[in-house]
Design an enzyme around this catalytic site. Structure first.
Site, PDB file in Angstrom:
ATOM      1  N   THR A 185       0.801  -1.228   0.000  1.00 31.36           N
ATOM      2  CA  THR A 185       0.000   0.000   0.000  1.00 31.36           C
ATOM      3  C   THR A 185       0.835   1.279   0.000  1.00 31.36           C
ATOM      4  O   THR A 185       1.935   1.317   0.580  1.00 31.36           O
ATOM      5  CB  THR A 185      -0.912   0.017   1.247  1.00 31.36           C
ATOM      6  OG1 THR A 185      -1.409   1.343   1.448  1.00 31.36           O
ATOM      7  CG2 THR A 185      -0.184  -0.396   2.509  1.00 31.36           C
ATOM      8  N   GLU A 227       0.203   3.642   1.798  1.00 27.29           N
ATOM      9  CA  GLU A 227       0.323   4.068   3.198  1.00 27.29           C
ATOM     10  C   GLU A 227       1.746   3.855   3.718  1.00 27.29           C
ATOM     11  O   GLU A 227       2.167   4.505   4.669  1.00 27.29           O
ATOM     12  CB  GLU A 227      -0.651   3.275   4.081  1.00 27.29           C
ATOM     13  CG  GLU A 227      -2.067   3.791   4.063  1.00 27.29           C
ATOM     14  CD  GLU A 227      -2.231   5.131   4.766  1.00 27.29           C
ATOM     15  OE1 GLU A 227      -1.865   5.231   5.937  1.00 27.29           O
ATOM     16  OE2 GLU A 227      -2.711   6.080   4.133  1.00 27.29           O
ATOM     17  N   TYR A 229      -1.251   0.027  10.829  1.00 30.97           N
ATOM     18  CA  TYR A 229      -1.577  -0.605   9.541  1.00 30.97           C
ATOM     19  C   TYR A 229      -0.386  -0.506   8.595  1.00 30.97           C
ATOM     20  O   TYR A 229       0.046  -1.498   8.002  1.00 30.97           O
ATOM     21  CB  TYR A 229      -2.803   0.078   8.927  1.00 30.97           C
ATOM     22  CG  TYR A 229      -3.055  -0.318   7.480  1.00 30.97           C
ATOM     23  CD1 TYR A 229      -3.649  -1.538   7.167  1.00 30.97           C
ATOM     24  CD2 TYR A 229      -2.672   0.524   6.434  1.00 30.97           C
ATOM     25  CE1 TYR A 229      -3.862  -1.908   5.836  1.00 30.97           C
ATOM     26  CE2 TYR A 229      -2.889   0.161   5.108  1.00 30.97           C
ATOM     27  CZ  TYR A 229      -3.477  -1.053   4.820  1.00 30.97           C
ATOM     28  OH  TYR A 229      -3.688  -1.422   3.512  1.00 30.97           O
ATOM     29  N   LYS A 249       1.998  -3.489   7.058  1.00 35.03           N
ATOM     30  CA  LYS A 249       2.125  -3.726   5.613  1.00 35.03           C
ATOM     31  C   LYS A 249       3.583  -3.609   5.165  1.00 35.03           C
ATOM     32  O   LYS A 249       4.012  -4.292   4.248  1.00 35.03           O
ATOM     33  CB  LYS A 249       1.254  -2.733   4.839  1.00 35.03           C
ATOM     34  CG  LYS A 249      -0.226  -3.072   4.883  1.00 35.03           C
ATOM     35  CD  LYS A 249      -0.534  -4.291   4.017  1.00 35.03           C
ATOM     36  CE  LYS A 249      -1.997  -4.573   3.925  1.00 35.03           C
ATOM     37  NZ  LYS A 249      -2.337  -5.669   3.014  1.00 35.03           N
TER      38      LYS A 249
HETATM   39  P1  NAP Z   1     -11.235  -5.069   2.266  1.00 38.04           P
HETATM   40  O1  NAP Z   1     -12.424  -4.755   1.438  1.00 38.04           O
HETATM   41  O2  NAP Z   1     -11.164  -4.599   3.667  1.00 38.04           O
HETATM   42  O3  NAP Z   1     -11.039  -6.666   2.240  1.00 38.04           O
HETATM   43  C1  NAP Z   1     -10.156  -7.312   3.130  1.00 38.04           C
HETATM   44  C2  NAP Z   1     -10.373  -8.800   2.999  1.00 38.04           C
HETATM   45  O4  NAP Z   1      -9.510  -9.484   3.918  1.00 38.04           O
HETATM   46  C3  NAP Z   1     -11.805  -9.267   3.336  1.00 38.04           C
HETATM   47  O5  NAP Z   1     -12.128 -10.335   2.490  1.00 38.04           O
HETATM   48  C4  NAP Z   1     -11.649  -9.761   4.770  1.00 38.04           C
HETATM   49  O6  NAP Z   1     -12.622 -10.696   5.161  1.00 38.04           O
HETATM   50  C5  NAP Z   1     -10.292 -10.424   4.651  1.00 38.04           C
HETATM   51  N1  NAP Z   1      -9.640 -10.686   5.938  1.00 38.04           N
HETATM   52  C6  NAP Z   1      -9.473  -9.842   6.960  1.00 38.04           C
HETATM   53  N2  NAP Z   1      -8.814 -10.463   7.964  1.00 38.04           N
HETATM   54  C7  NAP Z   1      -8.571 -11.730   7.533  1.00 38.04           C
HETATM   55  C8  NAP Z   1      -7.946 -12.867   8.114  1.00 38.04           C
HETATM   56  N3  NAP Z   1      -7.430 -12.821   9.348  1.00 38.04           N
HETATM   57  N4  NAP Z   1      -7.858 -14.004   7.381  1.00 38.04           N
HETATM   58  C9  NAP Z   1      -8.399 -14.070   6.144  1.00 38.04           C
HETATM   59  N5  NAP Z   1      -9.026 -13.035   5.554  1.00 38.04           N
HETATM   60  C10 NAP Z   1      -9.098 -11.876   6.245  1.00 38.04           C
HETATM   61  O7  NAP Z   1      -9.904  -4.529   1.542  1.00 38.04           O
HETATM   62  P2  NAP Z   1      -9.670  -4.190  -0.016  1.00 38.04           P
HETATM   63  O8  NAP Z   1      -9.945  -2.749  -0.207  1.00 38.04           O
HETATM   64  O9  NAP Z   1     -10.304  -5.210  -0.855  1.00 38.04           O
HETATM   65  O10 NAP Z   1      -8.084  -4.339  -0.094  1.00 38.04           O
HETATM   66  C11 NAP Z   1      -7.481  -5.600  -0.400  1.00 38.04           C
HETATM   67  C12 NAP Z   1      -6.061  -5.612   0.116  1.00 38.04           C
HETATM   68  O11 NAP Z   1      -5.326  -4.541  -0.499  1.00 38.04           O
HETATM   69  C13 NAP Z   1      -5.927  -5.376   1.617  1.00 38.04           C
HETATM   70  O12 NAP Z   1      -4.828  -6.135   2.057  1.00 38.04           O
HETATM   71  C14 NAP Z   1      -5.620  -3.893   1.740  1.00 38.04           C
HETATM   72  O13 NAP Z   1      -4.907  -3.636   2.934  1.00 38.04           O
HETATM   73  C15 NAP Z   1      -4.779  -3.690   0.509  1.00 38.04           C
HETATM   74  N6  NAP Z   1      -4.831  -2.358  -0.083  1.00 38.04           N
HETATM   75  C16 NAP Z   1      -6.029  -1.768  -0.353  1.00 38.04           C
HETATM   76  C17 NAP Z   1      -6.057  -0.529  -0.970  1.00 38.04           C
HETATM   77  C18 NAP Z   1      -7.355   0.158  -1.292  1.00 38.04           C
HETATM   78  O14 NAP Z   1      -7.330   1.378  -1.523  1.00 38.04           O
HETATM   79  N7  NAP Z   1      -8.479  -0.553  -1.360  1.00 38.04           N
HETATM   80  C19 NAP Z   1      -4.851   0.100  -1.326  1.00 38.04           C
HETATM   81  C20 NAP Z   1      -3.651  -0.544  -1.050  1.00 38.04           C
HETATM   82  C21 NAP Z   1      -3.647  -1.786  -0.446  1.00 38.04           C
HETATM   83  P3  NAP Z   1     -14.089 -10.229   5.697  1.00 38.04           P
HETATM   84  O15 NAP Z   1     -14.889  -9.896   4.467  1.00 38.04           O
HETATM   85  O16 NAP Z   1     -14.572 -11.423   6.418  1.00 38.04           O
HETATM   86  O17 NAP Z   1     -13.863  -9.029   6.566  1.00 38.04           O
HETATM   87  N1  GDD Z   2     -12.363   6.675   6.722  1.00 34.98           N
HETATM   88  C1  GDD Z   2     -12.527   8.000   6.884  1.00 34.98           C
HETATM   89  N2  GDD Z   2     -13.661   8.457   7.489  1.00 34.98           N
HETATM   90  N3  GDD Z   2     -11.563   8.823   6.435  1.00 34.98           N
HETATM   91  C2  GDD Z   2     -11.771  10.153   6.580  1.00 34.98           C
HETATM   92  C3  GDD Z   2     -12.916  10.685   7.172  1.00 34.98           C
HETATM   93  C4  GDD Z   2     -13.903   9.789   7.668  1.00 34.98           C
HETATM   94  O1  GDD Z   2     -14.934  10.184   8.219  1.00 34.98           O
HETATM   95  N4  GDD Z   2     -12.822  12.035   7.148  1.00 34.98           N
HETATM   96  C5  GDD Z   2     -11.677  12.335   6.560  1.00 34.98           C
HETATM   97  N5  GDD Z   2     -11.011  11.196   6.217  1.00 34.98           N
HETATM   98  C6  GDD Z   2      -9.668  11.131   5.597  1.00 34.98           C
HETATM   99  C7  GDD Z   2      -8.692  10.223   6.322  1.00 34.98           C
HETATM  100  O2  GDD Z   2      -8.131  10.899   7.450  1.00 34.98           O
HETATM  101  C8  GDD Z   2      -7.682   9.960   5.211  1.00 34.98           C
HETATM  102  O3  GDD Z   2      -6.730  11.000   5.154  1.00 34.98           O
HETATM  103  C9  GDD Z   2      -8.533   9.996   3.938  1.00 34.98           C
HETATM  104  O4  GDD Z   2      -9.799  10.570   4.306  1.00 34.98           O
HETATM  105  C10 GDD Z   2      -8.781   8.632   3.309  1.00 34.98           C
HETATM  106  O5  GDD Z   2      -9.259   7.762   4.328  1.00 34.98           O
HETATM  107  P1  GDD Z   2      -9.771   6.277   3.979  1.00 34.98           P
HETATM  108  O6  GDD Z   2     -10.798   6.329   2.919  1.00 34.98           O
HETATM  109  O7  GDD Z   2     -10.117   5.627   5.270  1.00 34.98           O
HETATM  110  O8  GDD Z   2      -8.504   5.604   3.289  1.00 34.98           O
HETATM  111  P2  GDD Z   2      -6.964   5.569   3.716  1.00 34.98           P
HETATM  112  O9  GDD Z   2      -6.218   6.427   2.744  1.00 34.98           O
HETATM  113  O10 GDD Z   2      -6.767   5.832   5.156  1.00 34.98           O
HETATM  114  O11 GDD Z   2      -6.613   4.031   3.483  1.00 34.98           O
HETATM  115  C11 GDD Z   2      -7.063   3.347   2.336  1.00 34.98           C
HETATM  116  O12 GDD Z   2      -6.111   3.440   1.302  1.00 34.98           O
HETATM  117  C12 GDD Z   2      -4.852   2.816   1.599  1.00 34.98           C
HETATM  118  C13 GDD Z   2      -3.935   3.065   0.386  1.00 34.98           C
HETATM  119  O13 GDD Z   2      -3.318   4.301   0.495  1.00 34.98           O
HETATM  120  C14 GDD Z   2      -7.337   1.898   2.728  1.00 34.98           C
HETATM  121  O14 GDD Z   2      -7.971   1.216   1.682  1.00 34.98           O
HETATM  122  C15 GDD Z   2      -6.039   1.169   3.054  1.00 34.98           C
HETATM  123  O15 GDD Z   2      -6.309  -0.226   3.236  1.00 34.98           O
HETATM  124  C16 GDD Z   2      -5.080   1.352   1.863  1.00 34.98           C
HETATM  125  O16 GDD Z   2      -3.861   0.698   2.112  1.00 34.98           O
END
Ligand code: NAP
Ligand code: GDD
Length: 340
Positions: free
Chosen positions: A134, A136, A157, A161
């Site tokens: 990520t 992050e 987090y 990662k």
């Molecule tokens: P998500 O919607 O939160 O999905 C996470 C998945 O992991 C869900 O299927 C969850 O199961 C499963 N999980 C959680 N704990 C587990 C465990 N102990 N054993 C097995 N499965 C488990 O996240 P996403 O947005 O699809 O992201 C996918 C991956 O990419 C994550 O690793 C996230 O950190 C990473 N990532 C995401 C972003 C983004 O912007 N979306 C960016 C960079 C990296 P449940 O459904 O049961 O909760």
């Molecule tokens: N969730 C959330 N809720 N975020 C908020 C809010 C709120 O009410 N208000 C402001 N924010 C700001 C957070 O402080 C952050 O700076 C930004 O919105 C994005 O927050 P999220 O959507 O929660 O995403 P993230 O950037 O913290 O993390 C996501 O992206 C990462 C990749 O850069 C997640 O998907 C992570 O799993 C992923 O790795």
């Protein structure tokens, strides 16, 4: 790209946003897909319900119980399924929640990755492995961020990662595994979890417009993010596992918006003209002369990542990856799905 033989994918995190898009992509490419779901007291498979195949008749898509914190179960499934590729998308993926559940976040995201890598090393080092890294991890390092940017994680987090990132590199270098880290910037979709900011904004605005909700409370409006679409990003994951050599890649759009920009873009599309007044904790957005967005300090994080903007030049050149979606088409799709 043509596939030479039947590919078998094992996806940890299949029930999440990315798991649901990746499953569809791999099924379209002719893979047999095995997904691991966690046991939960209520159903957690809604994102993959439409591709679910009855267990008695399944030919291409199979679900198994498992958990990345349970090494025995990983061992069992890898032996049984004999996958050609493993995608580790499983994580406690919420940055804010990781401050409350730091130990659990480390166990799942860091140790969970290690357990999968150990099983690959011991059972079949030819399995190709994708690790969901990520942006992050860059944290406080200023943008634009690419593969050479220093890491400076700002949450449990991000630290978890980063640990998984280095474990993946270490197993690649020590045991010759084909293991890749995708360093993905934020990606969203109609399948995005409701507590991430984009989905929270879109659902909140639509509810307010439909008079189902009075106000939307948010935290830091000035954080900057590089938002793409999950469908484009899972394509990059797959591409990483089809190369001659395993490498790590940044995946991003290269365009940055603030949270407030995202609100304004979404509100405009919803034909909800907003007027902003006040500053800092007193800043509010008004719609039809009523305050509908307010700040609640509980949504601020103990330490914030202020500015993410990726440079995906390497992926564009070597993987020939490019995003199809723009911020506008992403928001349009999220609004349309929410309004259904
Ligand atoms: P998500 O919607 O939160 O999905 C996470 C998945 O992991 C869900 O299927 C969850 O199961 C499963 N999980 C959680 N704990 C587990 C465990 N102990 N054993 C097995 N499965 C488990 O996240 P996403 O947005 O699809 O992201 C996918 C991956 O990419 C994550 O690793 C996230 O950190 C990473 N990532 C995401 C972003 C983004 O912007 N979306 C960016 C960079 C990296 P449940 O459904 O049961 O909760
Ligand atoms: N969730 C959330 N809720 N975020 C908020 C809010 C709120 O009410 N208000 C402001 N924010 C700001 C957070 O402080 C952050 O700076 C930004 O919105 C994005 O927050 P999220 O959507 O929660 O995403 P993230 O950037 O913290 O993390 C996501 O992206 C990462 C990749 O850069 C997640 O998907 C992570 O799993 C992923 O790795």
């Amino acid at each position: 790209m043509k596939l030479k033989k039947k590919n078998i994918a094992l996806i940890y995190g299949v029930t999440g946003q990315d798991g649901s898009y990746l499953s569809r992509l791999l099924l379209q490419k002719g893979y047999q897909v095995h997904g691991v779901k966690r046991r939960s007291s209520s159903l957690n498979t809604k994102r993959i319900d439409d591709i679910y195949e009855d267990v008695h008749e399944a030919k291409n898509f199979f679900l198994h119980y498992g958990d990345v914190t349970d090494g025995q179960s990983i061992n069992y499934l890898v032996n049984k399924i004999n996958p050609t590729e493993i995608y580790n998308l499983a994580a406690q993926s919420h940055v804010a929640v990781s401050f409350d559940l730091s130990e659990y976040t480390m166990m799942t995201n860091a140790l969970g990755t290690l357990k999968i890598l150990e099983v690959i090393k011991n059972i079949n080092p030819n399995i190709r492995f994708y690790q969901a890294g990520t942006s992050e991890m860059f944290g406080a390092s200023p943008p634009p961020q690419d593969e050479k940017t220093s890491f400076y994680p700002r949450s449990p987090y991000a630290v978890s990662k980063l640990s998984a990132h280095w474990l993946t590199i270490n197993f690649r270098e020590s045991y010759g595994l084909y293991a890749c880290n995708g360093i993905l910037f934020n990606h969203e979709s109609p399948q995005r979890g409701e507590t991430f900011v984009t989905q929270k904004i879109i659902k909140g605005l639509i509810n307010i417009k439909n008079k189902k909700q009075k106000k939307l409370y948010l935290g830091n409006l000035y954080a900057k993010r590089d938002w793409g679409h999950a469908k484009d990003y899972v394509h990059a994951m797959w591409l990483m596992l089809q190369q001659k050599k395993p490498k790590d890649y940044v995946i991003a759009t290269g365009i940055q918006y603030t949270v407030k920009d995202f609100i304004n873009l979404s509100a405009k599309k919803l034909k909800m003209p907003l007027t902003w007044k006040g500053q800092k904790l007193k800043e509010k957005a008004y719609y039809l002369n009523k305050p509908i967005i307010e700040i609640d300090s509980k949504y601020f994080r103990p330490s914030e990542v202020e500015s993410l903007k990726g440079n995906a030049k390497k992926a564009k050149k070597e993987l020939r990856w490019k995003p199809e979606y723009t911020i506008n088409t992403l928001i349009d799709e999220m609004i349309a799905a929410c309004s259904e």
